[in-house]
Design a protein around this motif. Structure first.
Motif, PDB file in Angstrom:
ATOM      1  N   PRO A  54       0.796  -1.238   0.000  1.00 20.52           N
ATOM      2  CA  PRO A  54       0.000   0.000   0.000  1.00 20.52           C
ATOM      3  C   PRO A  54       0.823   1.279   0.000  1.00 20.52           C
ATOM      4  N   GLU A  55       1.907   1.297   0.761  1.00 18.04           N
ATOM      5  CA  GLU A  55       2.704   2.522   0.862  1.00 18.04           C
ATOM      6  C   GLU A  55       3.500   2.827  -0.402  1.00 18.04           C
ATOM      7  N   HIS A  56       3.522   1.863  -1.358  1.00 12.85           N
ATOM      8  CA  HIS A  56       4.260   2.063  -2.600  1.00 12.85           C
ATOM      9  C   HIS A  56       3.346   2.189  -3.816  1.00 12.85           C
ATOM     10  N   ARG A  57       2.045   2.241  -3.592  1.00 11.91           N
ATOM     11  CA  ARG A  57       1.119   2.333  -4.718  1.00 11.91           C
ATOM     12  C   ARG A  57       1.161   3.738  -5.326  1.00 11.91           C
ATOM     13  N   GLY A  58       0.824   3.795  -6.615  1.00 10.27           N
ATOM     14  CA  GLY A  58       0.832   5.064  -7.325  1.00 10.27           C
ATOM     15  C   GLY A  58       2.184   5.458  -7.879  1.00 10.27           C
ATOM     16  N   LYS A  59       3.168   4.565  -7.798  1.00 11.87           N
ATOM     17  CA  LYS A  59       4.520   4.856  -8.272  1.00 11.87           C
ATOM     18  C   LYS A  59       4.849   4.143  -9.584  1.00 11.87           C
ATOM     19  N   GLY A  60       3.875   3.419 -10.144  1.00 17.33           N
ATOM     20  CA  GLY A  60       4.117   2.689 -11.388  1.00 17.33           C
ATOM     21  C   GLY A  60       4.775   1.344 -11.207  1.00 17.33           C
ATOM     22  N   LEU A  61       4.897   0.880  -9.965  1.00 18.54           N
ATOM     23  CA  LEU A  61       5.584  -0.389  -9.725  1.00 18.54           C
ATOM     24  C   LEU A  61       4.803  -1.583 -10.274  1.00 18.54           C
ATOM     25  N   SER A  62       3.475  -1.471 -10.346  1.00 18.03           N
ATOM     26  CA  SER A  62       2.702  -2.588 -10.901  1.00 18.03           C
ATOM     27  C   SER A  62       3.008  -2.762 -12.388  1.00 18.03           C
ATOM     28  N   GLU A  63       3.235  -1.659 -13.094  1.00 19.36           N
ATOM     29  CA  GLU A  63       3.531  -1.747 -14.521  1.00 19.36           C
ATOM     30  C   GLU A  63       4.926  -2.302 -14.777  1.00 19.36           C
ATOM     31  N   THR A  64       5.933  -1.726 -14.124  1.00 19.69           N
ATOM     32  CA  THR A  64       7.298  -2.215 -14.347  1.00 19.69           C
ATOM     33  C   THR A  64       7.466  -3.634 -13.805  1.00 19.69           C
ATOM     34  N   GLY A  65       6.782  -3.927 -12.699  1.00 26.23           N
ATOM     35  CA  GLY A  65       6.839  -5.281 -12.152  1.00 26.23           C
ATOM     36  C   GLY A  65       6.179  -6.293 -13.084  1.00 26.23           C
ATOM     37  N   MET A  66       5.009  -5.933 -13.612  1.00 24.10           N
ATOM     38  CA  MET A  66       4.329  -6.840 -14.543  1.00 24.10           C
ATOM     39  C   MET A  66       5.144  -7.034 -15.816  1.00 24.10           C
ATOM     40  N   ALA A  67       5.781  -5.980 -16.286  1.00 23.82           N
ATOM     41  CA  ALA A  67       6.625  -6.118 -17.476  1.00 23.82           C
ATOM     42  C   ALA A  67       7.755  -7.114 -17.223  1.00 23.82           C
ATOM     43  N   ALA A  68       8.283  -7.101 -15.996  1.00 21.34           N
ATOM     44  CA  ALA A  68       9.350  -8.043 -15.647  1.00 21.34           C
ATOM     45  C   ALA A  68       8.831  -9.474 -15.591  1.00 21.34           C
TER      46      ALA A  68
END
Length: 281
Positions: free
Chosen positions: A223-237
């Motif tokens: 939760p504290e890291h949401r909104g930073k685009g990590l879901s996109e870069t993580g999913m790409a990985a």
């Protein structure tokens, strides 16, 4: 020759015919197909029964009946037959899930005797891609989880499940089955995460895998890291790992009301090709 139309519990000798049906829709059927390829049709090893619907002696439709009830390549006539069998047996599953159209019909037929449900998610877009992301750079810190890191990944898995399903996976049996499933995914190299200071920031798993397709599940950002685009870069990985090591087609399904997740997956390169439906008890 079987009668013109009939339904019955499949046996190990029916494996070839069942796989032919499953492989006719490899993306939609990936979850059950992976189990059948690994365990065959013996109910004890499979974790449930596989019901078959025959027309003119040929197997046309399937329904997996275990912890989930899952109609597969199911025509309306087959769904009605599966509903009759399920009604007679009584509810033993924790959810009904599958392609939206047959699942919706199955639930309409079962709701009078099985309802009410705890939650009905009538439209969960099914998304696929066959290519690495052309627009999102994979997060270089997302990697496979090691077997000695299960205690690190477990809290994130529990948080994701509780947030998504609405109940804790640790309830009932104290989480034994869920912990075993997490350990299985880690052990087969299908659990991925970005870990910072001993805590999971992003995670996802390749939950089902066949030769033709695989399915990403359990996508979660702290939760504290949401909104930073990590879901996109993580999913790409994770997508890069999946295409390189697992299957030529990668899929996932998402709740239709989760607009941020749908948009993120589209940016990574996934496109919507259909829909699933889930009924949770």
């Amino acid at each position: 020759m079987l009668t013109q139309t009939t339904t019955r519990v499949l046996e190990p000798a029916d494996l070839g015919a069942a796989l032919a049906v499953l492989e006719s829709a490899p993306v939609e059927n990936a979850f059950v197909a992976a189990r059948v390829q690994a365990a065959g049709l013996d109910p004890w090893r499979l974790g449930g029964e596989m019901w078959g619907w025959y027309t003119d002696g040929h197997l046309r439709s399937l329904c997996y009946s275990g912890a989930n009830l899952v109609p597969l390549c199911a025509t309306p006539e087959a769904v009605r037959a599966f509903a009759d069998r399920a009604r007679r047996a009584g509810r033993r599953c924790s959810s009904i899930v599958g392609p939206a159209e047959p699942t919706a019909l199955l639930w309409r037929l079962l709701e009078p005797s099985w309802g009410p449900a705890r939650d009905v998610r009538a439209h969960q877009p099914l998304m696929v891609t066959e290519e690495p992301s052309a627009t999102v750079e994979p997060d270089p810190l997302v990697r496979r989880i090691r077997k000695d890191e299960i205690e690190v990944i477990m809290p994130a898995c529990v948080a994701m499940f509780t947030e998504e399903v609405g109940i804790s996976p640790m309830a009932g049996d104290g989480g034994l089955l869920y912990q075993a499933r997490v350990a299985e995914l880690v052990g087969t190299g299908r659990s991925f995460a970005r870990i910072e200071d001993g805590k999971v920031v992003f995670k996802a798993e390749i939950g089902a895998a066949t030769r033709q397709a695989c399915q990403i599940q359990g996508v979660w950002v702290a939760p504290e890291h949401r909104g930073k685009g990590l879901s996109e870069t993580g999913m790409a990985a994770v997508l890069r790992y999946a295409l390189r090591d697992v299957a030529p087609v990668v899929s996932l399904y998402v709740n239709d009301y989760n607009a941020p997740a749908r948009a993120a997956y589209r940016r990574v390169g996934f496109r919507e090709v259909g829909a699933f439906m889930s009924v949770l008890f």
